[in-house]
Design an enzyme around this catalytic site. Sequence first.
Site, PDB file in Angstrom:
ATOM      1  N   GLY A 163       0.821  -1.205   0.000  1.00  0.00           N
ATOM      2  CA  GLY A 163       0.000   0.000   0.000  1.00  0.00           C
ATOM      3  C   GLY A 163       0.855   1.255   0.000  1.00  0.00           C
ATOM      4  O   GLY A 163       0.528   2.251  -0.664  1.00  0.00           O
ATOM      5  N   THR A 164       1.949   1.220   0.720  1.00  0.00           N
ATOM      6  CA  THR A 164       2.835   2.378   0.811  1.00  0.00           C
ATOM      7  C   THR A 164       3.399   2.735  -0.562  1.00  0.00           C
ATOM      8  O   THR A 164       3.420   3.905  -0.953  1.00  0.00           O
ATOM      9  CB  THR A 164       3.977   2.086   1.808  1.00  0.00           C
ATOM     10  OG1 THR A 164       3.395   1.758   3.077  1.00  0.00           O
ATOM     11  CG2 THR A 164       4.908   3.269   1.955  1.00  0.00           C
ATOM     12  N   GLN A 173      -8.026   0.658   3.719  1.00  0.00           N
ATOM     13  CA  GLN A 173      -8.954   0.138   4.732  1.00  0.00           C
ATOM     14  C   GLN A 173     -10.377  -0.022   4.200  1.00  0.00           C
ATOM     15  O   GLN A 173     -11.170  -0.759   4.778  1.00  0.00           O
ATOM     16  CB  GLN A 173      -8.971   1.050   5.963  1.00  0.00           C
ATOM     17  CG  GLN A 173      -7.669   1.055   6.751  1.00  0.00           C
ATOM     18  CD  GLN A 173      -7.373  -0.282   7.433  1.00  0.00           C
ATOM     19  OE1 GLN A 173      -8.245  -1.137   7.597  1.00  0.00           O
ATOM     20  NE2 GLN A 173      -6.119  -0.476   7.823  1.00  0.00           N
ATOM     21  N   GLY A 197      -2.579  -5.814  -0.072  1.00  0.00           N
ATOM     22  CA  GLY A 197      -3.005  -7.208   0.047  1.00  0.00           C
ATOM     23  C   GLY A 197      -3.256  -7.647   1.481  1.00  0.00           C
ATOM     24  O   GLY A 197      -4.285  -8.256   1.781  1.00  0.00           O
ATOM     25  N   HIS A 198      -2.322  -7.301   2.364  1.00  0.00           N
ATOM     26  CA  HIS A 198      -2.401  -7.908   3.703  1.00  0.00           C
ATOM     27  C   HIS A 198      -3.498  -7.318   4.590  1.00  0.00           C
ATOM     28  O   HIS A 198      -3.716  -7.788   5.697  1.00  0.00           O
ATOM     29  CB  HIS A 198      -1.035  -7.865   4.404  1.00  0.00           C
ATOM     30  CG  HIS A 198      -0.609  -6.525   4.924  1.00  0.00           C
ATOM     31  ND1 HIS A 198      -0.729  -6.196   6.243  1.00  0.00           N
ATOM     32  CD2 HIS A 198      -0.041  -5.461   4.320  1.00  0.00           C
ATOM     33  CE1 HIS A 198      -0.245  -4.964   6.433  1.00  0.00           C
ATOM     34  NE2 HIS A 198       0.178  -4.505   5.277  1.00  0.00           N
ATOM     35  N   CYS A 242       1.806   1.846  13.958  1.00  0.00           N
ATOM     36  CA  CYS A 242       3.017   2.578  13.600  1.00  0.00           C
ATOM     37  C   CYS A 242       3.394   3.598  14.656  1.00  0.00           C
ATOM     38  O   CYS A 242       4.535   4.016  14.726  1.00  0.00           O
ATOM     39  CB  CYS A 242       2.826   3.284  12.263  1.00  0.00           C
ATOM     40  SG  CYS A 242       2.144   2.210  11.016  1.00  0.00           S
TER      41      CYS A 242
HETATM   42  C1  LIG Z   1      -1.733  -0.469   6.222  1.00  0.00           C
HETATM   43  C2  LIG Z   1      -2.055   0.803   5.546  1.00  0.00           C
HETATM   44  C3  LIG Z   1      -1.192   1.329   4.573  1.00  0.00           C
HETATM   45  C4  LIG Z   1       0.128   0.712   4.219  1.00  0.00           C
HETATM   46  O1  LIG Z   1      -0.008  -0.511   3.543  1.00  0.00           O
HETATM   47  P1  LIG Z   1       1.279  -1.471   3.468  1.00  0.00           P
HETATM   48  O2  LIG Z   1       0.891  -2.530   2.497  1.00  0.00           O
HETATM   49  O3  LIG Z   1       1.487  -1.995   4.851  1.00  0.00           O
HETATM   50  O4  LIG Z   1       2.414  -0.639   2.992  1.00  0.00           O
HETATM   51  C5  LIG Z   1      -1.558   2.508   3.957  1.00  0.00           C
HETATM   52  N1  LIG Z   1      -2.703   3.133   4.271  1.00  0.00           N
HETATM   53  C6  LIG Z   1      -3.562   2.656   5.191  1.00  0.00           C
HETATM   54  C7  LIG Z   1      -4.830   3.379   5.459  1.00  0.00           C
HETATM   55  C8  LIG Z   1      -3.258   1.480   5.868  1.00  0.00           C
HETATM   56  O5  LIG Z   1      -4.108   1.019   6.788  1.00  0.00           O
END
Ligand SMILES: *Cc1c(COP(=O)(O)O)cnc(C)c1O
Length: 393
Positions: free
Chosen positions: A75-76, A185, A206-207, A331
Amino acid sequence: MSRPDRTIYMDNNATTMVAPEVLETMMPYFSALYGNPSSMHSFGGQVGKAVRTAREQIAGLINAEAEEIIFTSCGTESDSTAILAALQAQPEKRHIVTTRVEHPAVKNLCRSLDSLTGHKHRVTELPVESDGTIDLQRFEDSLTDETVVVSIMWANNETGVIFPIEEMAGIAKNRGILFHTDGVQAVGKIPIDLARVPVDFLSISGHKLHAPKGVGVLYVRKRTPFVPFLIGGHQEQGRRGGTENVASIIGMGKACELAGRHIVKENTTVKALRDKLEKGLLEKIPNSLLNGHKSKRLPNTANISFEYVEGEAILLHMDRFGICASSGSACTSGSLEPSHVLRAMGVPFTAAHGSIRFSLSVYNNEDEVDFVLDKMPGIIANLRNMSPFWQNR
Ligand SMILES: *Cc1c(COP(=O)(O)O)cnc(C)c1O
Protein backbone atom coordinates in the site's frame (compact mmCIF):
# COMPACT_ATOMS: atom_id res chain seq x y z
CA MET A 1 4.21 -16.31 31.51
CA SER A 2 3.08 -18.90 28.97
CA ARG A 3 1.04 -18.05 25.90
CA PRO A 4 -2.70 -18.37 26.33
CA ASP A 5 -4.11 -21.43 24.57
CA ARG A 6 -6.06 -19.45 22.02
CA THR A 7 -5.65 -16.20 20.12
CA ILE A 8 -8.57 -13.85 19.73
CA TYR A 9 -7.53 -11.69 16.83
CA MET A 10 -9.23 -8.31 16.75
CA ASP A 11 -6.45 -6.36 15.04
CA ASN A 12 -7.48 -6.73 11.40
CA ASN A 13 -6.77 -3.08 10.52
CA ALA A 14 -3.09 -3.82 11.29
CA THR A 15 -2.96 -6.98 9.21
CA THR A 16 -5.15 -9.97 8.43
CA MET A 17 -4.89 -13.73 8.27
CA VAL A 18 -4.24 -15.09 4.79
CA ALA A 19 -7.53 -16.77 3.87
CA PRO A 20 -7.12 -20.58 3.50
CA GLU A 21 -8.55 -20.39 -0.06
CA VAL A 22 -6.00 -17.69 -0.90
CA LEU A 23 -3.07 -19.77 0.36
CA GLU A 24 -4.29 -22.79 -1.55
CA THR A 25 -4.55 -20.78 -4.77
CA MET A 26 -0.99 -19.48 -4.30
CA MET A 27 0.79 -22.75 -3.55
CA PRO A 28 1.44 -24.05 -7.11
CA TYR A 29 3.17 -20.78 -8.00
CA PHE A 30 5.88 -21.48 -5.43
CA SER A 31 6.64 -24.88 -6.95
CA ALA A 32 5.48 -26.35 -10.24
CA LEU A 33 4.35 -23.10 -11.88
CA TYR A 34 7.48 -21.03 -11.46
CA GLY A 35 7.64 -19.53 -14.96
CA ASN A 36 8.16 -15.84 -15.63
CA PRO A 37 4.87 -14.32 -16.81
CA SER A 38 6.80 -12.20 -19.35
CA SER A 39 8.42 -15.22 -21.05
CA MET A 40 7.56 -16.16 -24.63
CA HIS A 41 7.17 -19.88 -23.88
CA SER A 42 3.87 -21.36 -22.83
CA PHE A 43 5.36 -22.47 -19.48
CA GLY A 44 5.63 -18.81 -18.52
CA GLY A 45 2.52 -17.95 -20.48
CA GLN A 46 0.25 -19.99 -18.22
CA VAL A 47 1.55 -17.94 -15.29
CA GLY A 48 0.88 -14.76 -17.24
CA LYS A 49 -2.66 -15.95 -17.73
CA ALA A 50 -3.12 -16.44 -13.98
CA VAL A 51 -1.79 -12.92 -13.35
CA ARG A 52 -4.35 -11.64 -15.84
CA THR A 53 -7.13 -13.45 -13.97
CA ALA A 54 -5.97 -11.80 -10.74
CA ARG A 55 -6.08 -8.40 -12.42
CA GLU A 56 -9.67 -9.07 -13.50
CA GLN A 57 -10.69 -10.28 -10.03
CA ILE A 58 -9.32 -7.09 -8.43
CA ALA A 59 -10.90 -4.83 -11.07
CA GLY A 60 -14.19 -6.66 -10.46
CA LEU A 61 -14.21 -5.82 -6.75
CA ILE A 62 -13.96 -2.06 -7.39
CA ASN A 63 -15.82 -1.97 -10.73
CA ALA A 64 -12.78 -0.93 -12.75
CA GLU A 65 -11.11 -2.35 -15.84
CA ALA A 66 -8.27 -4.85 -15.68
CA GLU A 67 -5.94 -2.46 -17.57
CA GLU A 68 -6.40 0.10 -14.78
CA ILE A 69 -4.78 -2.20 -12.20
CA ILE A 70 -1.02 -1.93 -11.50
CA PHE A 71 0.61 -4.37 -9.10
CA THR A 72 2.99 -2.93 -6.51
CA SER A 73 4.83 -4.22 -3.45
CA CYS A 74 2.50 -2.71 -0.83
CA GLY A 75 0.00 0.00 0.00
CA THR A 76 2.84 2.38 0.81
CA GLU A 77 4.36 2.00 -2.67
CA SER A 78 0.93 2.58 -4.23
CA ASP A 79 0.50 5.81 -2.23
CA SER A 80 3.97 7.10 -3.16
CA THR A 81 3.54 6.17 -6.82
CA ALA A 82 0.20 7.94 -7.16
CA ILE A 83 1.22 11.18 -5.48
CA LEU A 84 4.58 11.45 -7.27
CA ALA A 85 2.98 10.65 -10.65
CA ALA A 86 0.38 13.36 -10.11
CA LEU A 87 3.05 15.92 -9.22
CA GLN A 88 4.99 15.13 -12.37
CA ALA A 89 1.89 15.53 -14.53
CA GLN A 90 1.82 19.28 -13.87
CA PRO A 91 5.22 20.21 -12.43
CA GLU A 92 4.43 23.93 -12.43
CA LYS A 93 1.70 23.41 -9.80
CA ARG A 94 2.97 22.84 -6.27
CA HIS A 95 -0.03 22.77 -3.94
CA ILE A 96 -1.30 19.50 -2.41
CA VAL A 97 -4.40 18.99 -0.30
CA THR A 98 -4.52 16.15 2.22
CA THR A 99 -5.76 15.70 5.80
CA ARG A 100 -4.31 15.63 9.28
CA VAL A 101 -5.43 12.02 9.77
CA GLU A 102 -3.74 10.23 6.85
CA HIS A 103 -1.72 7.06 7.27
CA PRO A 104 2.04 7.77 7.57
CA ALA A 105 2.43 6.45 3.99
CA VAL A 106 0.71 9.62 2.75
CA LYS A 107 1.36 12.02 5.62
CA ASN A 108 5.13 11.53 5.75
CA LEU A 109 5.50 11.46 1.96
CA CYS A 110 3.70 14.82 1.64
CA ARG A 111 5.95 16.24 4.33
CA SER A 112 9.08 14.97 2.50
CA LEU A 113 8.24 16.27 -0.96
CA ASP A 114 10.54 19.30 -0.84
CA SER A 115 13.65 17.26 -0.06
CA LEU A 116 12.58 14.49 -2.42
CA THR A 117 11.91 16.67 -5.46
CA GLY A 118 14.12 19.69 -4.78
CA HIS A 119 11.11 21.97 -5.24
CA LYS A 120 9.10 23.87 -2.67
CA HIS A 121 5.54 22.55 -2.18
CA ARG A 122 2.65 23.90 -0.20
CA VAL A 123 0.77 21.14 1.64
CA THR A 124 -2.65 21.82 3.16
CA GLU A 125 -3.48 19.26 5.86
CA LEU A 126 -7.22 19.65 6.39
CA PRO A 127 -8.42 19.43 9.99
CA VAL A 128 -11.23 17.09 11.01
CA GLU A 129 -14.22 17.54 13.31
CA SER A 130 -14.29 16.00 16.80
CA ASP A 131 -16.05 12.93 15.36
CA GLY A 132 -13.30 12.50 12.76
CA THR A 133 -15.40 13.65 9.81
CA ILE A 134 -14.39 16.28 7.28
CA ASP A 135 -16.20 19.50 6.40
CA LEU A 136 -16.97 19.45 2.65
CA GLN A 137 -17.10 23.24 2.38
CA ARG A 138 -13.70 23.54 4.03
CA PHE A 139 -12.38 20.98 1.56
CA GLU A 140 -13.77 22.91 -1.40
CA ASP A 141 -12.38 26.19 -0.06
CA SER A 142 -8.89 24.67 0.22
CA LEU A 143 -8.61 24.04 -3.53
CA THR A 144 -6.77 26.70 -5.55
CA ASP A 145 -5.55 27.17 -9.12
CA GLU A 146 -2.18 25.94 -7.87
CA THR A 147 -3.58 22.65 -6.53
CA VAL A 148 -2.20 19.70 -8.48
CA VAL A 149 -3.44 16.73 -6.46
CA VAL A 150 -5.67 15.81 -3.55
CA SER A 151 -4.77 12.76 -1.45
CA ILE A 152 -7.46 11.81 1.06
CA MET A 153 -8.04 8.36 2.52
CA TRP A 154 -11.35 6.59 1.92
CA ALA A 155 -11.57 5.21 5.47
CA ASN A 156 -9.37 5.87 8.48
CA ASN A 157 -7.31 2.96 9.80
CA GLU A 158 -7.54 4.04 13.44
CA THR A 159 -11.18 5.08 13.83
CA GLY A 160 -12.78 3.55 10.74
CA VAL A 161 -14.36 6.93 9.88
CA ILE A 162 -15.39 7.04 6.20
CA PHE A 163 -14.85 10.22 4.17
CA PRO A 164 -17.26 11.34 1.39
CA ILE A 165 -14.85 10.42 -1.40
CA GLU A 166 -17.53 10.47 -4.11
CA GLU A 167 -18.41 14.12 -3.36
CA MET A 168 -14.82 15.25 -2.86
CA ALA A 169 -13.53 13.55 -6.01
CA GLY A 170 -16.40 15.14 -7.96
CA ILE A 171 -15.49 18.60 -6.70
CA ALA A 172 -11.80 18.08 -7.59
CA LYS A 173 -12.66 16.70 -11.02
CA ASN A 174 -14.78 19.75 -11.86
CA ARG A 175 -11.72 21.88 -11.21
CA GLY A 176 -9.34 19.65 -13.17
CA ILE A 177 -7.46 18.55 -10.04
CA LEU A 178 -6.18 14.97 -9.78
CA PHE A 179 -7.59 12.90 -6.91
CA HIS A 180 -5.83 10.06 -5.09
CA THR A 181 -7.49 8.07 -2.33
CA ASP A 182 -5.80 5.63 0.01
CA GLY A 183 -8.42 2.90 -0.11
CA VAL A 184 -6.41 0.37 1.88
CA GLN A 185 -8.95 0.14 4.73
CA ALA A 186 -12.08 0.64 2.64
CA VAL A 187 -11.64 -1.92 -0.14
CA GLY A 188 -13.19 -5.22 0.90
CA LYS A 189 -15.08 -3.70 3.83
CA ILE A 190 -17.52 -1.38 2.05
CA PRO A 191 -18.78 -1.54 -1.55
CA ILE A 192 -16.58 0.46 -3.93
CA ASP A 193 -17.83 1.43 -7.40
CA LEU A 194 -15.26 3.37 -9.39
CA ALA A 195 -17.69 3.83 -12.27
CA ARG A 196 -19.54 6.22 -9.93
CA VAL A 197 -16.68 7.66 -7.91
CA PRO A 198 -14.39 9.74 -10.13
CA VAL A 199 -11.04 9.18 -8.39
CA ASP A 200 -7.92 9.07 -10.57
CA PHE A 201 -5.83 6.88 -8.26
CA LEU A 202 -6.75 4.37 -5.54
CA SER A 203 -4.34 2.37 -3.35
CA ILE A 204 -5.00 -1.15 -2.05
CA SER A 205 -2.85 -3.40 0.14
CA GLY A 206 -3.01 -7.21 0.05
CA HIS A 207 -2.40 -7.91 3.70
CA LYS A 208 -5.35 -5.79 4.86
CA LEU A 209 -7.82 -8.01 2.99
CA HIS A 210 -6.67 -11.57 3.69
CA ALA A 211 -3.94 -11.75 1.02
CA PRO A 212 -0.23 -11.90 1.97
CA LYS A 213 2.00 -9.05 3.05
CA GLY A 214 4.21 -7.49 0.39
CA VAL A 215 1.73 -7.04 -2.44
CA GLY A 216 -0.37 -4.01 -3.31
CA VAL A 217 -2.35 -2.47 -6.11
CA LEU A 218 -2.53 0.98 -7.57
CA TYR A 219 -5.64 1.69 -9.59
CA VAL A 220 -4.97 4.36 -12.24
CA ARG A 221 -7.97 5.56 -14.20
CA LYS A 222 -7.72 5.28 -17.97
CA ARG A 223 -6.26 8.47 -19.53
CA THR A 224 -5.02 9.77 -16.16
CA PRO A 225 -1.43 10.98 -16.70
CA PHE A 226 1.03 8.52 -15.21
CA VAL A 227 4.77 8.06 -14.81
CA PRO A 228 6.23 4.98 -13.12
CA PHE A 229 7.84 5.14 -9.69
CA LEU A 230 9.97 2.00 -10.13
CA ILE A 231 11.72 2.37 -13.45
CA GLY A 232 12.99 -0.78 -15.12
CA GLY A 233 11.57 -3.44 -17.40
CA HIS A 234 8.38 -3.33 -19.38
CA GLN A 235 6.30 -5.17 -16.77
CA GLU A 236 2.83 -3.82 -16.02
CA GLN A 237 2.81 -2.25 -19.50
CA GLY A 238 5.81 -0.14 -18.58
CA ARG A 239 4.10 1.29 -15.53
CA ARG A 240 6.07 -0.57 -12.84
CA GLY A 241 9.40 -2.27 -13.38
CA GLY A 242 10.36 -5.49 -11.63
CA THR A 243 9.42 -9.14 -12.15
CA GLU A 244 5.94 -9.73 -10.79
CA ASN A 245 5.48 -11.17 -7.27
CA VAL A 246 3.42 -13.84 -8.98
CA ALA A 247 2.20 -15.98 -6.08
CA SER A 248 1.17 -12.98 -4.01
CA ILE A 249 -0.53 -11.31 -6.98
CA ILE A 250 -2.55 -14.46 -7.60
CA GLY A 251 -3.35 -14.60 -3.88
CA MET A 252 -4.50 -11.00 -3.98
CA GLY A 253 -6.80 -11.75 -6.90
CA LYS A 254 -8.37 -14.61 -5.00
CA ALA A 255 -8.66 -12.46 -1.85
CA CYS A 256 -10.53 -9.78 -3.83
CA GLU A 257 -12.89 -12.37 -5.27
CA LEU A 258 -13.57 -13.62 -1.73
CA ALA A 259 -13.98 -10.06 -0.43
CA GLY A 260 -16.65 -9.47 -3.06
CA ARG A 261 -18.52 -12.52 -1.82
CA HIS A 262 -18.07 -11.49 1.83
CA ILE A 263 -19.04 -7.83 1.49
CA VAL A 264 -22.63 -8.39 2.63
CA LYS A 265 -21.46 -10.51 5.56
CA GLU A 266 -18.96 -7.79 6.43
CA ASN A 267 -21.79 -5.25 6.67
CA THR A 268 -24.25 -7.51 8.51
CA THR A 269 -22.58 -10.26 10.57
CA VAL A 270 -19.26 -8.52 11.24
CA LYS A 271 -21.01 -5.22 11.87
CA ALA A 272 -23.38 -6.90 14.36
CA LEU A 273 -20.43 -8.40 16.23
CA ARG A 274 -18.65 -5.04 16.27
CA ASP A 275 -21.82 -3.31 17.50
CA LYS A 276 -22.30 -5.86 20.27
CA LEU A 277 -18.68 -5.47 21.37
CA GLU A 278 -18.84 -1.68 21.25
CA LYS A 279 -22.16 -1.35 23.02
CA GLY A 280 -21.14 -3.87 25.68
CA LEU A 281 -17.83 -2.15 26.44
CA LEU A 282 -19.40 1.32 26.62
CA GLU A 283 -22.15 0.02 28.93
CA LYS A 284 -20.01 -2.14 31.20
CA ILE A 285 -17.06 0.19 31.64
CA PRO A 286 -17.53 3.65 33.16
CA ASN A 287 -15.65 6.59 31.62
CA SER A 288 -15.35 4.92 28.24
CA LEU A 289 -15.97 6.85 25.03
CA LEU A 290 -16.32 6.00 21.37
CA ASN A 291 -13.86 7.75 19.05
CA GLY A 292 -15.24 8.52 15.59
CA HIS A 293 -18.62 9.11 13.97
CA LYS A 294 -21.27 6.63 15.11
CA SER A 295 -22.46 5.58 11.64
CA LYS A 296 -20.08 7.00 8.98
CA ARG A 297 -17.67 4.25 9.92
CA LEU A 298 -16.30 0.93 8.67
CA PRO A 299 -18.42 -2.01 9.86
CA ASN A 300 -15.48 -3.77 11.56
CA THR A 301 -13.81 -1.01 13.59
CA ALA A 302 -14.42 0.25 17.14
CA ASN A 303 -12.00 2.73 18.67
CA ILE A 304 -12.77 3.21 22.36
CA SER A 305 -11.04 5.37 24.95
CA PHE A 306 -10.85 4.16 28.53
CA GLU A 307 -10.12 7.32 30.45
CA TYR A 308 -7.24 7.56 32.92
CA VAL A 309 -5.46 4.36 31.85
CA GLU A 310 -2.59 3.71 29.45
CA GLY A 311 -3.39 1.98 26.18
CA GLU A 312 -0.11 0.07 26.22
CA ALA A 313 -0.86 -1.28 29.69
CA ILE A 314 -4.35 -2.33 28.61
CA LEU A 315 -2.87 -4.18 25.61
CA LEU A 316 -0.40 -6.07 27.81
CA HIS A 317 -3.21 -7.29 30.06
CA MET A 318 -5.38 -8.21 27.07
CA ASP A 319 -2.42 -10.13 25.67
CA ARG A 320 -2.39 -12.39 28.74
CA PHE A 321 -5.83 -13.57 27.64
CA GLY A 322 -4.71 -13.94 24.02
CA ILE A 323 -6.71 -10.90 22.89
CA CYS A 324 -5.00 -8.91 20.10
CA ALA A 325 -5.91 -5.27 19.42
CA SER A 326 -4.05 -1.97 18.97
CA SER A 327 -3.66 1.25 20.84
CA GLY A 328 -3.94 3.90 18.18
CA SER A 329 -1.95 3.03 15.07
CA ALA A 330 0.54 0.18 15.16
CA CYS A 331 3.02 2.58 13.60
CA THR A 332 2.77 5.05 16.46
CA SER A 333 3.10 2.45 19.21
CA GLY A 334 6.48 2.66 20.83
CA SER A 335 6.29 6.42 21.16
CA LEU A 336 4.52 8.05 24.06
CA GLU A 337 2.78 10.59 21.83
CA PRO A 338 -0.90 9.82 21.45
CA SER A 339 -1.96 9.07 17.88
CA HIS A 340 -2.01 11.97 15.41
CA VAL A 341 -5.53 10.94 14.40
CA LEU A 342 -7.01 11.27 17.89
CA ARG A 343 -5.08 14.51 18.44
CA ALA A 344 -6.51 15.93 15.20
CA MET A 345 -9.99 15.08 16.54
CA GLY A 346 -9.20 16.96 19.74
CA VAL A 347 -9.59 13.90 21.98
CA PRO A 348 -8.28 15.00 25.43
CA PHE A 349 -4.95 13.48 26.50
CA THR A 350 -6.57 11.55 29.39
CA ALA A 351 -8.74 9.75 26.83
CA ALA A 352 -6.35 9.56 23.87
CA HIS A 353 -3.72 7.70 25.91
CA GLY A 354 -6.22 5.00 26.85
CA SER A 355 -7.62 4.36 23.39
CA ILE A 356 -7.94 0.83 22.06
CA ARG A 357 -8.80 -0.08 18.49
CA PHE A 358 -10.71 -3.32 18.01
CA SER A 359 -10.88 -4.35 14.35
CA LEU A 360 -12.84 -7.48 13.45
CA SER A 361 -13.10 -9.69 10.39
CA VAL A 362 -15.30 -12.44 9.00
CA TYR A 363 -13.14 -14.89 10.97
CA ASN A 364 -14.36 -13.59 14.36
CA ASN A 365 -17.37 -15.07 16.13
CA GLU A 366 -19.76 -14.22 18.95
CA ASP A 367 -17.96 -16.44 21.49
CA GLU A 368 -14.88 -14.28 21.04
CA VAL A 369 -16.86 -11.07 21.49
CA ASP A 370 -18.43 -12.47 24.67
CA PHE A 371 -15.00 -13.48 25.98
CA VAL A 372 -13.63 -9.97 25.41
CA LEU A 373 -16.73 -8.42 27.01
CA ASP A 374 -16.17 -10.69 29.98
CA LYS A 375 -12.49 -9.80 30.45
CA MET A 376 -12.26 -6.09 29.65
CA PRO A 377 -14.13 -4.60 32.64
CA GLY A 378 -11.79 -6.36 35.07
CA ILE A 379 -8.68 -5.32 33.14
CA ILE A 380 -9.70 -1.66 33.13
CA ALA A 381 -10.83 -1.69 36.79
CA ASN A 382 -7.54 -3.22 37.95
CA LEU A 383 -5.47 -0.70 36.02
CA ARG A 384 -7.56 2.18 37.33
CA ASN A 385 -7.11 0.99 40.90
CA MET A 386 -3.36 1.48 40.40
CA SER A 387 -3.70 4.81 38.57
CA PRO A 388 -3.17 8.05 40.51
CA PHE A 389 -4.95 9.89 37.66
CA TRP A 390 -8.07 7.83 38.28
CA GLN A 391 -7.89 8.31 42.09
CA ASN A 392 -7.44 12.09 41.71
CA ARG A 393 -9.74 12.71 38.75
C1 LIG B 1 -1.73 -0.47 6.22
C2 LIG B 1 -2.06 0.80 5.55
C3 LIG B 1 -1.19 1.33 4.57
C4 LIG B 1 0.13 0.71 4.22
O1 LIG B 1 -0.01 -0.51 3.54
P1 LIG B 1 1.28 -1.47 3.47
O2 LIG B 1 0.89 -2.53 2.50
O3 LIG B 1 1.49 -2.00 4.85
O4 LIG B 1 2.41 -0.64 2.99
C5 LIG B 1 -1.56 2.51 3.96
N1 LIG B 1 -2.70 3.13 4.27
C6 LIG B 1 -3.56 2.66 5.19
C7 LIG B 1 -4.83 3.38 5.46
C8 LIG B 1 -3.26 1.48 5.87
O5 LIG B 1 -4.11 1.02 6.79
